[in-house]
Design a protein around this motif. Structure first.
Motif, short mmCIF file in Angstrom:
data_model
loop_
_atom_site.label_atom_id
_atom_site.label_comp_id
_atom_site.label_asym_id
_atom_site.label_seq_id
_atom_site.Cartn_x
_atom_site.Cartn_y
_atom_site.Cartn_z
N LEU A 61 0.82 -1.21 0.00
CA LEU A 61 0.00 0.00 0.00
C LEU A 61 0.86 1.27 0.00
N LEU A 62 1.94 1.25 0.76
CA LEU A 62 2.84 2.40 0.78
C LEU A 62 3.46 2.63 -0.60
N LEU A 63 3.87 1.54 -1.24
CA LEU A 63 4.44 1.65 -2.59
C LEU A 63 3.42 2.17 -3.58
N ALA A 64 2.21 1.61 -3.53
CA ALA A 64 1.16 2.04 -4.46
C ALA A 64 0.77 3.49 -4.21
N GLU A 93 0.99 8.68 -7.52
CA GLU A 93 1.25 10.10 -7.73
C GLU A 93 2.42 10.32 -8.69
N LYS A 94 2.84 9.23 -9.34
CA LYS A 94 3.95 9.24 -10.30
C LYS A 94 5.29 9.58 -9.64
N ASP A 95 5.36 9.34 -8.31
CA ASP A 95 6.63 9.45 -7.60
C ASP A 95 7.30 8.08 -7.60
N MET A 96 8.61 8.07 -7.53
CA MET A 96 9.34 6.81 -7.54
C MET A 96 9.45 6.23 -6.13
N ALA A 97 9.20 4.94 -6.02
CA ALA A 97 9.33 4.21 -4.76
C ALA A 97 10.05 2.90 -5.05
N VAL A 98 11.12 2.64 -4.33
CA VAL A 98 11.96 1.47 -4.58
C VAL A 98 11.62 0.38 -3.58
N ALA A 99 11.41 -0.84 -4.08
CA ALA A 99 11.05 -1.98 -3.23
C ALA A 99 12.12 -3.06 -3.35
N VAL A 100 12.70 -3.44 -2.20
CA VAL A 100 13.72 -4.49 -2.19
C VAL A 100 13.46 -5.44 -1.03
N ALA A 101 14.08 -6.60 -1.11
CA ALA A 101 14.04 -7.57 -0.01
C ALA A 101 15.40 -8.24 0.07
N SER A 102 15.67 -8.86 1.20
CA SER A 102 16.98 -9.49 1.39
C SER A 102 17.09 -10.80 0.64
N SER A 103 15.98 -11.43 0.30
CA SER A 103 16.02 -12.70 -0.44
C SER A 103 15.19 -12.59 -1.71
N GLY A 104 15.53 -13.40 -2.69
CA GLY A 104 14.82 -13.38 -3.96
C GLY A 104 13.37 -13.78 -3.84
N ILE A 105 13.08 -14.76 -2.99
CA ILE A 105 11.69 -15.20 -2.82
C ILE A 105 10.82 -14.07 -2.31
N GLU A 106 11.29 -13.39 -1.28
CA GLU A 106 10.49 -12.30 -0.72
C GLU A 106 10.39 -11.12 -1.68
N ALA A 107 11.44 -10.91 -2.50
CA ALA A 107 11.40 -9.81 -3.47
C ALA A 107 10.25 -9.99 -4.45
N THR A 108 9.92 -11.25 -4.79
CA THR A 108 8.81 -11.49 -5.72
C THR A 108 7.46 -11.20 -5.09
N MET A 109 7.42 -11.08 -3.76
CA MET A 109 6.16 -10.80 -3.07
C MET A 109 5.83 -9.32 -3.03
N LEU A 110 6.83 -8.47 -3.35
CA LEU A 110 6.63 -7.02 -3.35
C LEU A 110 6.36 -6.54 -4.77
N ALA A 111 5.49 -5.57 -4.92
CA ALA A 111 5.21 -5.01 -6.24
C ALA A 111 6.45 -4.29 -6.76
N GLY A 112 6.98 -4.77 -7.88
CA GLY A 112 8.19 -4.17 -8.43
C GLY A 112 9.42 -4.46 -7.61
N GLY A 113 9.38 -5.54 -6.84
CA GLY A 113 10.48 -5.84 -5.92
C GLY A 113 11.71 -6.43 -6.59
N ARG A 114 12.86 -6.17 -5.99
CA ARG A 114 14.15 -6.74 -6.42
C ARG A 114 14.93 -7.10 -5.16
N THR A 115 15.99 -7.87 -5.32
CA THR A 115 16.84 -8.12 -4.16
C THR A 115 17.65 -6.87 -3.85
N ALA A 116 17.98 -6.68 -2.59
CA ALA A 116 18.74 -5.49 -2.20
C ALA A 116 20.10 -5.46 -2.88
N HIS A 117 20.74 -6.63 -3.01
CA HIS A 117 22.06 -6.68 -3.66
C HIS A 117 21.97 -6.24 -5.11
N SER A 118 20.90 -6.61 -5.80
CA SER A 118 20.73 -6.23 -7.20
C SER A 118 20.40 -4.75 -7.34
#
Length: 230
Positions: free
Chosen positions: A97-100, A105-130
């Motif tokens: 909800l925070l990301l959406a 409002e056409k502002d940029m919001a970056v979503a990352v997670a520490s693991s690849g599996i959890e990154a897929t659970m976030l909208a537009g998520g990536r791993t933090a290392h990537s």
């Protein structure tokens, strides 16, 4: 077949328009058309607004208060760090909800997670290392920074984004957060923590802590987020 304009010029001395080929626009800031920027700005605004309207009432009272506090931080542009204690993935709907809320409002919001599996659970998520170009072995350097430069697409994203969400933060080495802090301060030319960006960390200290090879439990606790100057 599309032929590069340099090839045409070298052969005929003519330009692309003469052959009915599209002319690539020239930008004063090429990083604005990079894949990193396009990735963070290519969202369906109407769908995001509908998602926020449908799911905001589903939050618990505590989640609603967190949502109000965090969006207030973003709106004030004072920045800072918030940690959400989220056992069993209870932060997922709040983070999305925070990301959406920001992206609609056409502002940029970056979503990352520490693991690849959890990154897929976030909208537009990536791993933090990537996303942050972190060192693979963060334990070796207490002064590490992200391998991101000014003038690059990802540098522009981190310089201008309103919100950074990092799920499973409890699994990451504290030096990862220190590297992000130093990099944001440099990219934003701002000395406050995280360069004045609003950073939301979520995780559960009851689960896996950072992995330290050939270590004791005390070594793992030493490098976790709770022992960071942040």
């Amino acid at each position: 077949m599309f032929v590069g304009w340099t090839s045409i010029l070298s052969i005929t001395g003519h330009k692309l328009a003469l052959y009915g080929l599209p002319v690539k626009p020239v930008h004063d800031q090429p990083e604005l058309t990079s894949k990193d920027v396009l990735r963070e700005t290519s969202y369906d605004v109407q769908a995001l607004r509908a998602y926020v309207a449908a799911n905001l009432p589903r939050l618990t009272p505590d989640q609603q208060q967190a949502f109000i506090d965090i969006t207030g931080m973003i709106g004030s542009e004072r920045g800072g760090i918030v940690f959400l204690d989220a056992p069993g993935g209870t932060s997922n709907i709040l983070l999305d909800l925070l990301l959406a809320f920001e992206r609609k409002e056409k502002d940029m919001a970056v979503a990352v997670a520490s693991s690849g599996i959890e990154a897929t659970m976030l909208a537009g998520g990536r791993t933090a290392h990537s996303a942050f170009k972190l060192l693979l072995d963060l334990a070796r350097s207490d002064s590490a920074t992200c391998n991101i430069s000014k003038g690059t697409g990802q540098g522009h994203v981190l310089k201008t984004c309103k919100l950074i969400v990092w799920d499973e933060a409890t699994m990451s080495h504290r030096n990862a957060f220190h590297a992000l802090d130093k990099t944001l301060q440099d990219l934003r030319s701002s000395s406050p923590i995280m360069g004045g960006a609003t950073v939301v960390l979520a995780g559960d200290f009851r689960q896996t802590l950072p992995i330290v090879t050939r270590s004791t439990p005390a070594d793992q606790i030493k490098v976790c987020l709770k022992n960071s100057y942040l």
